[in-house]
Design an enzyme around this catalytic site. Structure first.
Site, PDB file in Angstrom:
ATOM      1  N   ARG A  54       0.879  -1.268   0.221  1.00 45.65           N
ATOM      2  CA  ARG A  54      -0.009  -0.077   0.106  1.00 45.65           C
ATOM      3  C   ARG A  54       0.886   1.389  -0.061  1.00 45.65           C
ATOM      4  O   ARG A  54       0.704   2.073  -0.866  1.00 45.65           O
ATOM      5  CB  ARG A  54      -1.094   0.052   1.101  1.00 45.65           C
ATOM      6  CG  ARG A  54      -2.245  -0.840   1.181  1.00 45.65           C
ATOM      7  CD  ARG A  54      -2.710  -1.287   2.517  1.00 45.65           C
ATOM      8  NE  ARG A  54      -1.563  -2.135   2.860  1.00 45.65           N
ATOM      9  CZ  ARG A  54      -1.522  -3.385   2.489  1.00 45.65           C
ATOM     10  NH1 ARG A  54      -2.448  -4.015   1.605  1.00 45.65           N
ATOM     11  NH2 ARG A  54      -0.680  -4.394   2.862  1.00 45.65           N
ATOM     12  N   THR A  55       1.919   1.328   1.062  1.00 43.64           N
ATOM     13  CA  THR A  55       2.555   2.734   1.268  1.00 43.64           C
ATOM     14  C   THR A  55       3.334   2.778  -0.361  1.00 43.64           C
ATOM     15  O   THR A  55       3.265   4.189  -0.776  1.00 43.64           O
ATOM     16  CB  THR A  55       3.572   2.443   2.318  1.00 43.64           C
ATOM     17  OG1 THR A  55       2.781   2.170   3.393  1.00 43.64           O
ATOM     18  CG2 THR A  55       4.325   3.767   2.325  1.00 43.64           C
ATOM     19  N   LYS A  84      26.884  -3.631  -0.253  1.00 45.26           N
ATOM     20  CA  LYS A  84      28.360  -3.701  -0.387  1.00 45.26           C
ATOM     21  C   LYS A  84      28.974  -3.049   0.618  1.00 45.26           C
ATOM     22  O   LYS A  84      30.196  -2.709   0.616  1.00 45.26           O
ATOM     23  CB  LYS A  84      28.958  -2.727  -1.801  1.00 45.26           C
ATOM     24  CG  LYS A  84      28.146  -3.471  -3.096  1.00 45.26           C
ATOM     25  CD  LYS A  84      28.439  -2.562  -4.469  1.00 45.26           C
ATOM     26  CE  LYS A  84      27.834  -3.186  -5.477  1.00 45.26           C
ATOM     27  NZ  LYS A  84      27.927  -2.225  -6.704  1.00 45.26           N
ATOM     28  N   ARG A 105      11.684   3.521   3.742  1.00 45.64           N
ATOM     29  CA  ARG A 105      11.191   2.501   4.394  1.00 45.64           C
ATOM     30  C   ARG A 105      12.512   1.851   4.962  1.00 45.64           C
ATOM     31  O   ARG A 105      13.154   1.366   3.940  1.00 45.64           O
ATOM     32  CB  ARG A 105      10.067   1.605   4.234  1.00 45.64           C
ATOM     33  CG  ARG A 105       9.837   0.478   5.172  1.00 45.64           C
ATOM     34  CD  ARG A 105       8.703  -0.223   4.869  1.00 45.64           C
ATOM     35  NE  ARG A 105       7.372   0.555   5.162  1.00 45.64           N
ATOM     36  CZ  ARG A 105       6.221   0.022   5.044  1.00 45.64           C
ATOM     37  NH1 ARG A 105       5.978  -1.165   4.480  1.00 45.64           N
ATOM     38  NH2 ARG A 105       5.205   0.913   5.305  1.00 45.64           N
ATOM     39  N   HIS A 133       5.316   5.441  11.591  1.00 50.76           N
ATOM     40  CA  HIS A 133       4.891   5.367  10.439  1.00 50.76           C
ATOM     41  C   HIS A 133       3.866   6.594  10.011  1.00 50.76           C
ATOM     42  O   HIS A 133       2.843   6.380   9.891  1.00 50.76           O
ATOM     43  CB  HIS A 133       4.203   4.034   9.933  1.00 50.76           C
ATOM     44  CG  HIS A 133       3.874   3.720   8.623  1.00 50.76           C
ATOM     45  ND1 HIS A 133       3.877   4.770   7.391  1.00 50.76           N
ATOM     46  CD2 HIS A 133       3.541   2.739   7.974  1.00 50.76           C
ATOM     47  CE1 HIS A 133       3.652   4.102   6.459  1.00 50.76           C
ATOM     48  NE2 HIS A 133       3.418   2.824   6.821  1.00 50.76           N
TER      49      HIS A 133
END
Length: 318
Positions: A54-55, A84, A105, A133
């Protein structure tokens, strides 16, 4: 240059929230009209070190409907130079050269704040581990206002994984901006609301309580905010099993709720709301998900306008 970052829910007060709601209403009209090319020269980068549906997709839809473009990766932990050994700070400073806003995120609490400290473009926190959030919470309060007509004088019951539930933390902070709000926390014993959240509510004069009986908790609720028990946050299967399946919204439970109650869920769900509940008009979680598009379009607009956010960002340190 003053940048409009979206780092945490504490940066918002009633005035800034109302501004965002007005913008979101306007964005709903933009979507209905087929979108526009307002920001055709803008590029949004998505850096997702954790899975998202959704986000990520709503942000990508948001920039597309505003005429902009998107670059990025949905699995930055595997498909970026982090494999890396590149630091988050170096990644952000490089990616800032390629775009006009970064939506990120991350697995670590505080990662968005670290990113914003070195970025030369706005950073939007799309979830930082078990921390916050904010964009989800912004669409949550927007949905409550649309469903109930007000954010004052309401009783909100938060259910499920309240310890690791970053959406719950952010929503609690936002609700502290409103009058006569009472929050009831209902959670298994090993995933109860963290003290730093309740300490914030206490400092802001917000009334709250804890209730182990879900039937008792929902009777007076204006909003039920159900959340998933997040298996990925637990250190072991045994702890997860202690919390799994303890609180489920069923057809039978609906009989104990007010007819005007609104049922929300940040999604995805994993059995904590029965499918049969979807047919009840009080089930607003899919409308809630759609509202995320309008809120995120509004947030992108604020980022691109370069609105100074000194007052909002200063609130993060309080």
């Amino acid at each position: 240059m003053k940048l409009y970052h979206v780092i945490g829910a504490k940066q918002y007060d009633r005035t800034s929230l109302e501004d965002l709601f007005v913008r979101a209403d306007r964005m709903e009209a933009v979507v209905k009209s087929g979108g526009n090319t307002q920001f055709s020269s803008k590029i949004m980068t998505t850096l997702f070190f954790e899975p998202s549906t959704r986000t990520r997709l709503s942000f990508e839809s948001a920039i597309s409907r505003l005429g902009g473009k998107v670059i990025g990766t949905e699995n930055a932990g595997q498909f970026s130079s982090a494999t890396k050994g590149e630091t988050l700070e170096d990644t952000i400073q490089v990616v800032s050269q390629y775009c006009d806003v970064i939506v990120m995120r991350h697995t670590d609490i505080g990662a968005a704040e670290r990113a914003a400290a070195v970025a030369s473009v706005p950073v939007i926190n799309a979830g930082d581990g078990g921390g916050e959030h904010p964009t989800q919470a912004l669409l949550d309060v927007y949905t409550i206002k649309k469903e109930l007509g007000t954010l004052d004088h309401i009783h909100v019951v938060m259910v499920g994984d309240l310890k690791y539930g970053r959406t719950v933390h952010s929503l609690s902070y936002l609700l502290a901006n409103y009058k006569n709000v009472h929050i009831t926390f209902t959670a298994p014993s090993n995933v109860q609301i963290p003290p730093y959240v309740t300490e914030y509510l206490y400092a802001k004069g917000v009334s709250y309580s804890e209730e182990t009986d879900l039937h008792a908790a929902v009777r007076a609720a204006d909003v039920i905010y159900q959340t998933r028990i997040q298996k990925e946050r637990f250190d072991n299967e045994e702890d997860y099993k202690l919390a799994e399946g303890k609180y489920i919204i069923t057809e039978e439970l609906l009989k104990h709720m007010k007819s005007t109650c609104t049922i929300l869920h940040p999604l995805p769900r994993a059995g904590e709301i029965e499918k049969e509940v979807d047919q009840d008009p009080r089930a607003a979680y899919f409308r809630q998900a759609r509202n995320g598009l309008f809120i995120r379009m509004a947030l992108l607009e604020k980022c691109f306008e370069g609105i100074p956010a000194e007052k909002e960002m200063a609130a993060l340190s309080r």
